[in-house]
Write a protein that holds these residues in place. Structure first.
Motif, short mmCIF file in Angstrom:
data_model
loop_
_atom_site.label_atom_id
_atom_site.label_comp_id
_atom_site.label_asym_id
_atom_site.label_seq_id
_atom_site.Cartn_x
_atom_site.Cartn_y
_atom_site.Cartn_z
N SER A 297 0.82 -1.21 0.00
CA SER A 297 0.00 0.00 0.00
C SER A 297 0.85 1.26 0.00
CB SER A 297 -0.94 0.01 1.21
OG SER A 297 -1.76 1.17 1.18
N VAL A 298 1.91 1.26 0.82
CA VAL A 298 2.78 2.44 0.90
C VAL A 298 3.41 2.73 -0.45
CG1 VAL A 298 4.87 3.39 1.92
CG2 VAL A 298 3.24 2.14 3.35
N ASN A 299 3.95 1.70 -1.11
CA ASN A 299 4.60 1.90 -2.40
C ASN A 299 3.63 2.38 -3.47
OD1 ASN A 299 7.26 1.20 -1.72
ND2 ASN A 299 6.76 -0.98 -1.80
N VAL A 300 2.45 1.78 -3.49
CA VAL A 300 1.45 2.17 -4.48
C VAL A 300 0.97 3.60 -4.21
CG1 VAL A 300 -0.88 1.74 -5.34
CG2 VAL A 300 0.69 -0.18 -4.98
N ASP A 301 0.71 3.89 -2.93
CA ASP A 301 0.23 5.22 -2.57
C ASP A 301 1.23 6.30 -2.96
OD1 ASP A 301 -2.04 4.14 -1.58
OD2 ASP A 301 -1.54 4.41 0.54
N LEU A 302 2.51 6.08 -2.68
CA LEU A 302 3.52 7.08 -2.99
C LEU A 302 3.61 7.34 -4.49
CD1 LEU A 302 6.40 6.12 -0.53
CD2 LEU A 302 4.93 8.15 -0.44
N SER A 303 3.57 6.28 -5.28
CA SER A 303 3.63 6.44 -6.73
C SER A 303 2.41 7.20 -7.25
CB SER A 303 3.72 5.07 -7.42
OG SER A 303 4.92 4.42 -7.10
N MET A 304 1.24 6.81 -6.75
CA MET A 304 0.02 7.46 -7.20
C MET A 304 -0.02 8.92 -6.80
SD MET A 304 -3.97 6.48 -6.39
CE MET A 304 -3.78 6.68 -4.62
N MET A 305 0.28 9.19 -5.53
CA MET A 305 0.21 10.57 -5.04
C MET A 305 1.25 11.47 -5.71
SD MET A 305 -0.92 10.50 -1.02
CE MET A 305 0.26 9.29 -0.43
N THR A 351 9.95 13.12 -7.94
CA THR A 351 10.20 11.69 -8.03
C THR A 351 9.55 11.01 -6.83
OG1 THR A 351 12.24 11.87 -6.75
CG2 THR A 351 12.43 12.13 -9.14
N LYS A 352 9.48 9.69 -6.88
CA LYS A 352 8.90 8.94 -5.78
C LYS A 352 9.70 9.18 -4.49
CE LYS A 352 7.77 4.18 -4.43
NZ LYS A 352 7.80 2.77 -4.87
N GLU A 353 11.05 9.24 -4.63
CA GLU A 353 11.90 9.43 -3.47
C GLU A 353 11.72 10.83 -2.87
OE1 GLU A 353 12.90 6.16 -5.77
OE2 GLU A 353 12.88 8.26 -6.46
N PHE A 354 11.64 11.85 -3.75
CA PHE A 354 11.45 13.21 -3.26
C PHE A 354 10.09 13.35 -2.60
CE2 PHE A 354 9.83 17.55 -4.13
CZ PHE A 354 10.69 18.26 -3.29
N PHE A 355 9.08 12.73 -3.20
CA PHE A 355 7.75 12.83 -2.62
C PHE A 355 7.70 12.14 -1.26
CE2 PHE A 355 3.31 11.69 -1.95
CZ PHE A 355 2.70 12.92 -2.18
N MET A 356 8.47 11.06 -1.11
CA MET A 356 8.53 10.37 0.18
C MET A 356 8.99 11.33 1.28
SD MET A 356 8.22 7.50 1.85
CE MET A 356 8.89 6.48 3.17
N LYS A 357 10.00 12.15 0.98
CA LYS A 357 10.49 13.12 1.97
C LYS A 357 9.41 14.14 2.30
CE LYS A 357 15.28 12.78 0.34
NZ LYS A 357 16.40 13.52 -0.31
N MET A 358 8.73 14.63 1.26
CA MET A 358 7.68 15.61 1.48
C MET A 358 6.52 15.00 2.25
SD MET A 358 8.83 18.37 0.27
CE MET A 358 7.32 19.31 0.43
#
Length: 423
Positions: A297-305, A351-358
């Motif tokens: 869920s976390v991986n899918v959510d981050l990509s989608m968001m 990116t997915k990584e940058f969005f993770m930080k945000m």
């Protein structure tokens, strides 16, 4: 207040009915996507499920909208096309600008894609009444049936061919709008007179256009006075608002996305359109959370968001390309426009990584992510709680970033107009 006429009431009823049908269609489609995603996950085909979710998040950008710009030669069609696309066409400096000139420059039906949303196309049609496109065969030759609506442009007054064309479009039950272009030229010409009044000049132009069309049988012609070089002046904004209001519901979001932020109302409507879809993304997130696969869920959510928020940045005109164009047209430097932007999302490639930080930086979301992982591992009994948590996390996160970027869009708009802003 004058009570609405039967036609007006009917018009509003049609709009409400269209919105209701659009909502029902979206809901049914959403349920079909959910069913398909769940089926993929139950069959351990995570890749297929993720692909469908990402494709769904991009669907609003795939709704086709085809706008026809027509009128007699040298009426300013090409400049108007470029203005709608957010491209400067003075001397055709910008790559992709519709060519302009003192002679007829459009000899064929020419399609122009919007630079950020290729699903929205503007069609620069040859001048009606030219040798290759005689008035009596014009609609047939340009393929009128593929267009969502027509904009008929004139640089001075609407002539016989404009009227003929409008009546043919009317017979075929297509929408059309009259635009008086080059209003800036009219104002400059009139400024030399001693008794010059800007308001009086605009009123005279409007009255002349409306009365001329009424004599030709148009009961309440919609006429808009615009300058393609100064779209924040005159009635460019009013035209955009009218188009958005009168389009079928499923086409409105497509038009809103390509509108320039030339007033506060457009920014607000963009925000409302983006907000209306957040519940669907959140429902998808909840559906994925129901599958007891750690980390899924976390991986899918981050990509989608990340994909959705990228669309927010582009839609609000906060991407580098849009800001550079705004700087060129407003005279306010690119750096000055960027200086009023607060959100890091508009300053970096998402990116997915940058969005993770945000994502983690948003108060409480890190705890929610951890709780979601734990709850999924306890037992099947807490699946409902996991789904609710995932829905809430996605909904609040997207809403938070949407509010941030909408505020940034307002600050940039104010700065472009020279309004003092406290950063």
């Amino acid at each position: 207040m004058t009570p609405p006429t039967t036609n007006t009431r009917l018009h509003y009823c049609c709009i409400l009915h269209s919105s209701s049908l659009h909502h029902r269609h979206t809901q049914v489609h959403m349920e079909a996507v959910l069913a398909s995603v769940k089926n993929d996950l139950m069959n351990n085909d995570t890749a297929a499920a993720v692909e469908k979710i990402q494709r769904y998040s991009k669907e609003p950008n795939n709704i086709p909208l085809k706008i026809a710009i027509t009128g007699e030669s040298k009426s300013g069609k090409s400049t108007f096309v470029s203005a709608l696309r957010g491209i400067k066409s003075i001397g055709d400096e910008d790559e992709g600008a519709a060519p302009t000139g003192v002679v007829e420059t459009t000899s064929e039906v020419t399609e122009y894609l919007h630079p950020n949303y290729p699903n929205v196309t503007l069609w620069d049609l040859p001048g009606i009444g030219t040798t290759k496109f005689p008035a009596d065969k014009y609609l047939e030759l340009v393929g009128f049936e593929k267009f969502d609506f027509f904009i008929i442009i004139s640089a001075d007054r609407f002539r016989e061919n404009d009227v003929k064309l409008a009546k043919e479009i009317q017979k075929m039950k297509k929408k059309f709008y009259f635009v008086r272009s080059k209003i800036d030229n009219n104002i400059r010409d009139e400024e030399r007179k001693k008794d010059f009044s800007k308001e009086g000049t605009l009123r005279k132009i409007r009255d002349d256009s409306v009365q001329g069309l009424q004599k030709e049988g148009f009961e309440s012609p919609q006429v808009f006075l615009v300058s393609s070089f100064d779209s924040h002046l005159y009635e460019f904004s009013k035209l955009q608002q009218t188009l958005e209001r009168e389009l079928p519901a499923h086409k409105r979001d497509a038009l809103l996305r390509v509108m320039s932020n030339i007033n506060q109302e457009i920014i607000n409507k963009k925000k409302e359109a983006f907000q209306s879809r957040i519940k669907y993304y959140s429902t998808l997130s909840a559906a994925v959370a129901a599958v007891p696969v750690p980390g899924l869920s976390v991986n899918v959510d981050l990509s989608m968001m990340a994909s959705v928020v990228t669309d927010y940045v582009t839609g609000f005109g906060l991407d580098k390309q849009s800001l550079e164009k705004l700087a060129a047209s407003s005279g306010v430097s690119y750096n000055d426009l960027c200086a009023v932007i607060k959100s890091e999302l508009a300053k970096e490639k998402i990116t997915k990584e940058f969005f993770m930080k945000m994502f983690i930086s948003v108060a409480g979301t890190a705890a929610l992510m951890a709780a979601e992982k734990v709850s999924r591992r306890i037992s099947i009994i807490v699946t409902a709680a996991s789904m609710g948590l995932s829905f809430t996390t996605t909904y609040l996160t997207l809403s938070y970033f949407l509010n941030q970027l909408a505020d940034d869009a307002q600050r940039v708009f104010n700065r472009a107009l020279g309004v003092n802003i406290s950063v």
